[in-house]
Design a protein around this motif. Structure first.
Motif, mmCIF file in Angstrom:
data_model
loop_
_atom_site.group_PDB
_atom_site.id
_atom_site.type_symbol
_atom_site.label_atom_id
_atom_site.label_comp_id
_atom_site.label_asym_id
_atom_site.label_seq_id
_atom_site.Cartn_x
_atom_site.Cartn_y
_atom_site.Cartn_z
ATOM 1 N N TYR A 1 0.813 -1.212 0.000
ATOM 2 C CA TYR A 1 0.000 0.000 0.000
ATOM 3 C C TYR A 1 0.851 1.268 0.000
ATOM 4 O O TYR A 1 0.329 2.365 0.157
ATOM 5 N N GLY A 2 2.169 1.118 -0.128
ATOM 6 C CA GLY A 2 3.051 2.274 -0.158
ATOM 7 C C GLY A 2 3.384 2.820 1.215
ATOM 8 O O GLY A 2 3.970 3.892 1.334
ATOM 9 N N ASP A 3 3.031 2.094 2.247
ATOM 10 C CA ASP A 3 3.345 2.497 3.618
ATOM 11 C C ASP A 3 4.608 1.778 4.069
ATOM 12 O O ASP A 3 5.012 0.786 3.454
ATOM 13 N N PRO A 4 5.247 2.255 5.147
ATOM 14 C CA PRO A 4 6.436 1.546 5.642
ATOM 15 C C PRO A 4 6.141 0.060 5.852
ATOM 16 O O PRO A 4 5.030 -0.326 6.234
ATOM 17 N N LYS A 5 7.134 -0.764 5.567
ATOM 18 C CA LYS A 5 6.999 -2.223 5.556
ATOM 19 C C LYS A 5 6.323 -2.780 6.809
ATOM 20 O O LYS A 5 5.545 -3.709 6.727
ATOM 21 N N ASP A 6 6.613 -2.211 7.967
ATOM 22 C CA ASP A 6 6.104 -2.771 9.223
ATOM 23 C C ASP A 6 4.740 -2.197 9.634
ATOM 24 O O ASP A 6 4.274 -2.446 10.727
ATOM 25 N N THR A 7 4.071 -1.455 8.757
ATOM 26 C CA THR A 7 2.774 -0.870 9.080
ATOM 27 C C THR A 7 1.716 -1.953 9.244
ATOM 28 O O THR A 7 1.634 -2.868 8.434
ATOM 29 N N MET A 8 0.934 -1.835 10.321
ATOM 30 C CA MET A 8 -0.182 -2.755 10.553
ATOM 31 C C MET A 8 -1.466 -1.942 10.500
ATOM 32 O O MET A 8 -1.504 -0.791 10.916
ATOM 33 N N TYR A 9 -2.525 -2.540 9.971
ATOM 34 C CA TYR A 9 -3.786 -1.843 9.779
ATOM 35 C C TYR A 9 -4.902 -2.520 10.564
ATOM 36 O O TYR A 9 -4.970 -3.740 10.619
ATOM 37 N N MET A 10 -5.772 -1.690 11.109
ATOM 38 C CA MET A 10 -6.980 -2.205 11.742
ATOM 39 C C MET A 10 -7.799 -2.870 10.637
ATOM 40 O O MET A 10 -8.077 -2.250 9.619
ATOM 41 N N GLY A 11 -8.120 -4.116 10.780
ATOM 42 C CA GLY A 11 -8.892 -4.821 9.755
ATOM 43 C C GLY A 11 -8.029 -5.381 8.641
ATOM 44 O O GLY A 11 -8.531 -5.957 7.702
#
Length: 160
Positions: A42-52
């Motif tokens: 999604y173009g975010d930093p590799k370790d980004t976690m998302y709700m859902g």
């Protein structure tokens, strides 16, 4: 009547979402992201976690956005449309982009989705690249190499 309007809202949102990008744009986005080992799908930093499991659904508003629209908002200059945007020929980034292009061609010929599964496969959280149990995400190329360790897209002849 509530249900009908909710279904209509979802259908119109989905159609608008699907039409915001064409397949070429998505392929370019994926190739560009493959050259960026520091970013997730999604173009975010590799370790980004998302709700859902995905940033494409806003749980507060109930609205979906397309991957292209999400990335266009994040990168308004659309670097995936620029020639040689992130990597020089011969670098590992351009090699990854070339590998991804070869993989995508093979997947399309096999009638598989971008994750190597049948086209109609649905995923918990929207993607097989994020493990909601462990919080670990991986790149699409890493996922495909785990799924197809023998790299059948490199085979010549009848396998394509």
């Amino acid at each position: 009547m509530k249900y009908i309007s909710a279904i209509f809202y979802f259908a119109t949102t989905y159609v608008a979402m699907a039409s915001s990008c064409d397949g070429d744009d998505l392929a370019k986005v994926d190739q560009w992201l493959a050259t960026r080992p520091d970013l997730n799908e999604y173009g975010d930093p590799k370790d980004t976690m998302y709700m859902g499991g995905s940033p494409l659904f806003n749980e507060m508003t109930g609205e979906m956005t397309s991957k292209c629209d999400y990335l266009k908002k994040k990168f308004p200059d659309e670097p995936w449309k620029k020639d040689g945007s992130t990597a020089n020929p011969g670098t590992s980034g351009s090699a990854a982009a070339a590998e991804l292009a070869k993989i995508d061609t093979w997947l399309e010929k096999k009638g598989l989705n971008k994750y190597g599964d049948p086209e109609d496969t649905m995923y918990m959280g929207g993607t097989p690249l994020f493990n909601e149990m462990t919080g670990v995400s991986k790149s699409r190329i890493a996922h495909l190499l785990e799924k197809f360790p023998d790299k059948p897209w490199n085979s010549s002849g009848s396998d394509l």
